[in-house]
Design a protein around this motif. Sequence first.
Motif, PDB file in Angstrom:
ATOM      1  N   ASP A 173     -15.436 -10.536   8.302  1.00  0.00           N
ATOM      2  CA  ASP A 173     -15.357  -9.957   6.963  1.00  0.00           C
ATOM      3  C   ASP A 173     -15.273 -11.003   5.864  1.00  0.00           C
ATOM      4  OD1 ASP A 173     -15.442  -7.369   7.950  1.00  0.00           O
ATOM      5  OD2 ASP A 173     -13.260  -7.191   8.087  1.00  0.00           O
ATOM      6  N   ASP A 174     -14.664 -12.157   6.156  1.00  0.00           N
ATOM      7  CA  ASP A 174     -14.390 -13.142   5.118  1.00  0.00           C
ATOM      8  C   ASP A 174     -15.224 -14.408   5.197  1.00  0.00           C
ATOM      9  OD1 ASP A 174     -12.354 -11.470   4.100  1.00  0.00           O
ATOM     10  OD2 ASP A 174     -10.924 -12.272   5.555  1.00  0.00           O
ATOM     11  N   TYR A 175     -15.724 -14.756   6.368  1.00  0.00           N
ATOM     12  CA  TYR A 175     -16.470 -16.001   6.509  1.00  0.00           C
ATOM     13  C   TYR A 175     -17.949 -15.779   6.214  1.00  0.00           C
ATOM     14  CZ  TYR A 175     -12.248 -17.044   9.216  1.00  0.00           C
ATOM     15  OH  TYR A 175     -10.953 -17.183   9.630  1.00  0.00           O
ATOM     16  N   PRO A 176     -18.622 -16.774   5.665  1.00  0.00           N
ATOM     17  CA  PRO A 176     -20.055 -16.617   5.384  1.00  0.00           C
ATOM     18  C   PRO A 176     -20.866 -16.543   6.681  1.00  0.00           C
ATOM     19  CG  PRO A 176     -19.373 -18.887   5.010  1.00  0.00           C
ATOM     20  CD  PRO A 176     -18.117 -18.107   5.253  1.00  0.00           C
ATOM     21  N   ALA A 177     -21.848 -15.664   6.701  1.00  0.00           N
ATOM     22  CA  ALA A 177     -22.744 -15.551   7.857  1.00  0.00           C
ATOM     23  C   ALA A 177     -23.927 -16.485   7.619  1.00  0.00           C
ATOM     24  CB  ALA A 177     -23.213 -14.111   8.038  1.00  0.00           C
ATOM     25  N   ILE A 178     -23.826 -17.695   8.137  1.00  0.00           N
ATOM     26  CA  ILE A 178     -24.826 -18.727   7.881  1.00  0.00           C
ATOM     27  C   ILE A 178     -25.720 -18.868   9.108  1.00  0.00           C
ATOM     28  CG2 ILE A 178     -25.196 -21.144   7.276  1.00  0.00           C
ATOM     29  CD1 ILE A 178     -22.426 -21.173   6.040  1.00  0.00           C
ATOM     30  N   THR A 179     -26.997 -18.887   8.888  1.00  0.00           N
ATOM     31  CA  THR A 179     -27.968 -19.059   9.969  1.00  0.00           C
ATOM     32  C   THR A 179     -28.623 -20.421   9.836  1.00  0.00           C
ATOM     33  OG1 THR A 179     -28.408 -16.677  10.011  1.00  0.00           O
ATOM     34  CG2 THR A 179     -30.003 -18.117  11.085  1.00  0.00           C
ATOM     35  N   GLY A 180     -28.493 -21.239  10.866  1.00  0.00           N
ATOM     36  CA  GLY A 180     -29.043 -22.587  10.826  1.00  0.00           C
ATOM     37  C   GLY A 180     -30.476 -22.644  11.335  1.00  0.00           C
ATOM     38  N   HIS A 181     -31.007 -23.853  11.373  1.00  0.00           N
ATOM     39  CA  HIS A 181     -32.362 -24.078  11.881  1.00  0.00           C
ATOM     40  C   HIS A 181     -32.366 -24.073  13.408  1.00  0.00           C
ATOM     41  CE1 HIS A 181     -33.940 -25.090   7.918  1.00  0.00           C
ATOM     42  NE2 HIS A 181     -32.903 -25.884   7.722  1.00  0.00           N
ATOM     43  N   ASP A 182     -33.547 -23.923  13.978  1.00  0.00           N
ATOM     44  CA  ASP A 182     -33.696 -23.969  15.431  1.00  0.00           C
ATOM     45  C   ASP A 182     -33.441 -25.400  15.926  1.00  0.00           C
ATOM     46  OD1 ASP A 182     -34.463 -23.685  18.089  1.00  0.00           O
ATOM     47  OD2 ASP A 182     -36.589 -23.945  17.621  1.00  0.00           O
ATOM     48  N   VAL A 183     -32.440 -25.542  16.801  1.00  0.00           N
ATOM     49  CA  VAL A 183     -32.151 -26.854  17.400  1.00  0.00           C
ATOM     50  C   VAL A 183     -32.139 -26.761  18.923  1.00  0.00           C
ATOM     51  CG1 VAL A 183     -30.896 -27.759  15.409  1.00  0.00           C
ATOM     52  CG2 VAL A 183     -29.644 -26.489  17.179  1.00  0.00           C
ATOM     53  N   GLY A 184     -32.757 -25.703  19.460  1.00  0.00           N
ATOM     54  CA  GLY A 184     -32.855 -25.570  20.909  1.00  0.00           C
ATOM     55  C   GLY A 184     -31.817 -24.671  21.539  1.00  0.00           C
ATOM     56  N   PHE A 185     -30.798 -24.257  20.781  1.00  0.00           N
ATOM     57  CA  PHE A 185     -29.845 -23.264  21.260  1.00  0.00           C
ATOM     58  C   PHE A 185     -29.170 -22.623  20.055  1.00  0.00           C
ATOM     59  CE2 PHE A 185     -26.896 -26.690  20.493  1.00  0.00           C
ATOM     60  CZ  PHE A 185     -25.655 -26.111  20.305  1.00  0.00           C
ATOM     61  N   SER A 186     -28.575 -21.461  20.278  1.00  0.00           N
ATOM     62  CA  SER A 186     -27.885 -20.746  19.201  1.00  0.00           C
ATOM     63  C   SER A 186     -26.486 -20.357  19.667  1.00  0.00           C
ATOM     64  CB  SER A 186     -28.672 -19.495  18.794  1.00  0.00           C
ATOM     65  OG  SER A 186     -28.772 -18.601  19.882  1.00  0.00           O
ATOM     66  N   TYR A 187     -25.615 -20.091  18.684  1.00  0.00           N
ATOM     67  CA  TYR A 187     -24.214 -19.816  19.000  1.00  0.00           C
ATOM     68  C   TYR A 187     -23.703 -18.791  17.999  1.00  0.00           C
ATOM     69  CZ  TYR A 187     -19.541 -21.270  20.776  1.00  0.00           C
ATOM     70  OH  TYR A 187     -18.300 -21.326  21.368  1.00  0.00           O
ATOM     71  N   SER A 188     -23.242 -17.639  18.499  1.00  0.00           N
ATOM     72  CA  SER A 188     -22.716 -16.582  17.635  1.00  0.00           C
ATOM     73  C   SER A 188     -21.293 -16.234  18.061  1.00  0.00           C
ATOM     74  CB  SER A 188     -23.587 -15.324  17.723  1.00  0.00           C
ATOM     75  OG  SER A 188     -24.916 -15.602  17.327  1.00  0.00           O
ATOM     76  N   ARG A 189     -20.435 -15.979  17.052  1.00  0.00           N
ATOM     77  CA  ARG A 189     -19.046 -15.559  17.314  1.00  0.00           C
ATOM     78  C   ARG A 189     -18.827 -14.248  16.571  1.00  0.00           C
ATOM     79  NH1 ARG A 189     -14.458 -19.013  16.363  1.00  0.00           N
ATOM     80  NH2 ARG A 189     -13.783 -18.839  18.528  1.00  0.00           N
ATOM     81  N   LEU A 190     -18.556 -13.187  17.319  1.00  0.00           N
ATOM     82  CA  LEU A 190     -18.442 -11.843  16.763  1.00  0.00           C
ATOM     83  C   LEU A 190     -16.974 -11.457  16.685  1.00  0.00           C
ATOM     84  CD1 LEU A 190     -21.383 -10.209  18.746  1.00  0.00           C
ATOM     85  CD2 LEU A 190     -21.434 -11.717  16.751  1.00  0.00           C
ATOM     86  N   MET A 191     -16.500 -11.207  15.457  1.00  0.00           N
ATOM     87  CA  MET A 191     -15.061 -11.081  15.218  1.00  0.00           C
ATOM     88  C   MET A 191     -14.681  -9.777  14.526  1.00  0.00           C
ATOM     89  SD  MET A 191     -14.389 -15.049  14.038  1.00  0.00           S
ATOM     90  CE  MET A 191     -16.021 -15.462  13.423  1.00  0.00           C
ATOM     91  N   ARG A 192     -15.479  -8.724  14.758  1.00  0.00           N
ATOM     92  CA  ARG A 192     -15.164  -7.455  14.104  1.00  0.00           C
ATOM     93  C   ARG A 192     -15.004  -6.308  15.102  1.00  0.00           C
ATOM     94  NH1 ARG A 192     -18.409  -7.457   8.333  1.00  0.00           N
ATOM     95  NH2 ARG A 192     -20.172  -8.339   9.433  1.00  0.00           N
ATOM     96  N   SER A 193     -14.539  -6.611  16.285  1.00  0.00           N
ATOM     97  CA  SER A 193     -14.289  -5.524  17.244  1.00  0.00           C
ATOM     98  C   SER A 193     -13.147  -4.655  16.730  1.00  0.00           C
ATOM     99  CB  SER A 193     -13.956  -6.090  18.632  1.00  0.00           C
ATOM    100  OG  SER A 193     -12.844  -6.950  18.560  1.00  0.00           O
TER     101      SER A 193
END
Length: 249
Positions: A173-193
């Motif tokens: 809710d409070d942190y910016p949802a920033i999407t980076g460039h492709d660097v060969g892997f991605s990482y998501s943290r979901l904190m609204r359960s």
Amino acid sequence: MTGRIRVGIGGWVYEPWRGSFYPVGMRQKDELAYVGVQLTATEINATYYSSQKPATFAGWAQAVPDGFQFAVKASRFCTNRRVLAEAGESIQKFVHQGIVELGDRLGPILWQFMPTKRFDPDDFGAFLQLLPASVAGVALRHALEVRHESFDDPAFLALARDAGAAVVLADHDDYPAITGHDVGFSYSRLMRSREDEETGYTATDIAGWADRAKAQAAQGDAYLFYIGGAKVRNPAAARTTIMALEQQL
């Protein structure tokens, strides 16, 4: 897909999971092995607070099956500082504590910054230059979790891209949802359960995250972690996401 999707939770020691996720009566020392059977990844939280012994990392690796991976949270002494460019000694201590003992179970290193940490291009760029590409011949992958809106800046994204570091997408809710460039892997943290949702997120939301992970896997490995929020629901959210991905194959 060119990469593999791994879905997990934050840590594995959490008392409310006993009886809700872990079977009643399961010994605490068997809980990590159970996570290894039910999920495909987890974050190691203990490394954020203190150093661990090489034998500890080796034991964790032995407890989980082939294909499972640990994302290792970097020490707070590396990231919770006014001048990031002065973190070199702490970074070296962190990467040489024995993380290579995880072997092929070693996933990305998560570098998490405080919500109050603002983007300083020169200082952050110097910090990124301190992150080693490998340790003891083992390649390292770095993921940056920034929580201040000042990082929503093309200059930050360019620095991360040039360093080969993934920018963590935070569903919060409070942190910016920033999407980076492709660097060969991605990482998501979901904190609204949510506690009132048996699987933490609705079926529609979980399907959406599963679809997104599939799209990311076209570029490389995709890591998806349910953390925070109604933490008691996160194992169910992760397990439901895995099942959704399996049904789509």
